[in-house]
Scaffold this motif. Structure first.
Motif, PDB file in Angstrom:
ATOM      1  N   LYS A   1      25.834 -32.117  44.100  1.00 49.46           N
ATOM      2  CA  LYS A   1      27.294 -31.960  44.042  1.00 49.46           C
ATOM      3  C   LYS A   1      27.842 -31.331  45.325  1.00 49.46           C
ATOM      4  O   LYS A   1      27.456 -30.217  45.686  1.00 49.46           O
TER       5      LYS A   1
ATOM      6  N   SER B   1      33.419 -38.522  38.964  1.00 49.35           N
ATOM      7  CA  SER B   1      32.742 -37.313  38.469  1.00 49.35           C
ATOM      8  C   SER B   1      32.198 -37.492  37.059  1.00 49.35           C
ATOM      9  O   SER B   1      31.129 -36.973  36.733  1.00 49.35           O
TER      10      SER B   1
ATOM     11  N   ASN C   1      28.379 -36.633  36.310  1.00 49.73           N
ATOM     12  CA  ASN C   1      28.065 -35.535  35.387  1.00 49.73           C
ATOM     13  C   ASN C   1      27.175 -35.957  34.219  1.00 49.73           C
ATOM     14  O   ASN C   1      26.816 -35.131  33.390  1.00 49.73           O
TER      15      ASN C   1
END
Ligand SMILES: Nc1ncnc2c1ncn2[C@@H]1O[C@H](COP(=O)(O)OP(=O)(O)OP(=O)(O)O)[C@@H](O)[C@H]1O
Ligand SMILES: O=C(O)C1=C[C@@H](O)[C@@H](O)[C@H](O)C1
Ligand SMILES: [Mg+2]
Length: 172
Positions: free
Chosen positions: A103, A143, A147
């Motif tokens: 990330k 994202s 995730n």
């Protein structure tokens, strides 16, 4: 043998980190983008230009599944968009893989990508202002998929070696 999968936005360091990790833990690294290029004997840029993105995404899924089905233990560095297409994000959750999201913040990505756009067809023609805006939007959209990884490692302000050690700790 579990596959170790590194994922994250363009420029987050998947290829760089995976190369170093591979030497450290003595497990071979394969870069999905490179495998795709070898399979059709064209650069990623040329695939986008000649056949378009949808063709690329189909090929990307096919080669990802082929790598997952190999018997040996491997580190697989995904392309920046891999988790976001063809339900590839579901493949990040299986028992047969350890998936790790590298990330990076918008600022880190911008700093790295603004010097290094040419081999990345999605950003090759953007000005600096456009690039920053694009990364912010795109990262927001992606994202959800990133995730889905089993683990997350923040890479901002870390050296390559520090990030590799964070991953080694996850794998221990
Ligand atoms: N601490 C760091 N960790 C990782 N990469 C770093 C770091 N500092 C600088 N870099 C640089 O950032 C760039 C990261 O690019 P890299 O090609 O590894 O990313 P990537 O995630 O594989 O991108 P892509 O999805 O486009 O293939 C490289 O030029 C690398 O040298
Ligand atoms: O973020 C993306 O969608 C991409 C990232 C690269 O790794 C390549 O897979 C290709 O340029 C597309
Ligand atoms: Mg790469």
């Amino acid at each position: 043998m579990k596959k170790i999968i590194l994922l994250g936005y363009m420029g987050c360091g998947k290829s760089t980190i995976a190369n170093k990790l591979s030497k450290n833990i003595e497990i071979p690294f394969v870069d999905l983008d490179k495998k795709i290029e070898e399979k059709v004997n064209l650069s990623i840029n040329a695939i986008f230009e000649k056949y378009g993105e949808i063709y690329f995404r189909k090929l990307e899924h096919e080669v990802f599944v082929e790598l997952l089905n190999l018997p040996e233990q491997l580190i697989i560095g995904l392309g920046g968009g891999t988790p976001c297409y063809a339900n590839n994000h579901e493949l990040l959750k299986g028992d047969n893989v350890v998936s790790i999201y590298l990330k990076a913040s918008i600022e880190t990505l911008f700093d790295r990508l603004s010097h290094n756009k040419n081999k990345r067809p999605l950003i090759a023609n953007k000005s600096d202002a456009e690039l920053k805006e694009f990364i912010a939007m795109h990262l927001f959209e992606r994202s959800f998929y990133y995730n889905q990884a089993q683990y997350k490692v923040n890479v901002d302000d870390k050296t390559i070696d520090q990030t590799v050690l964070d991953i080694v700790a996850i794998l221990a």
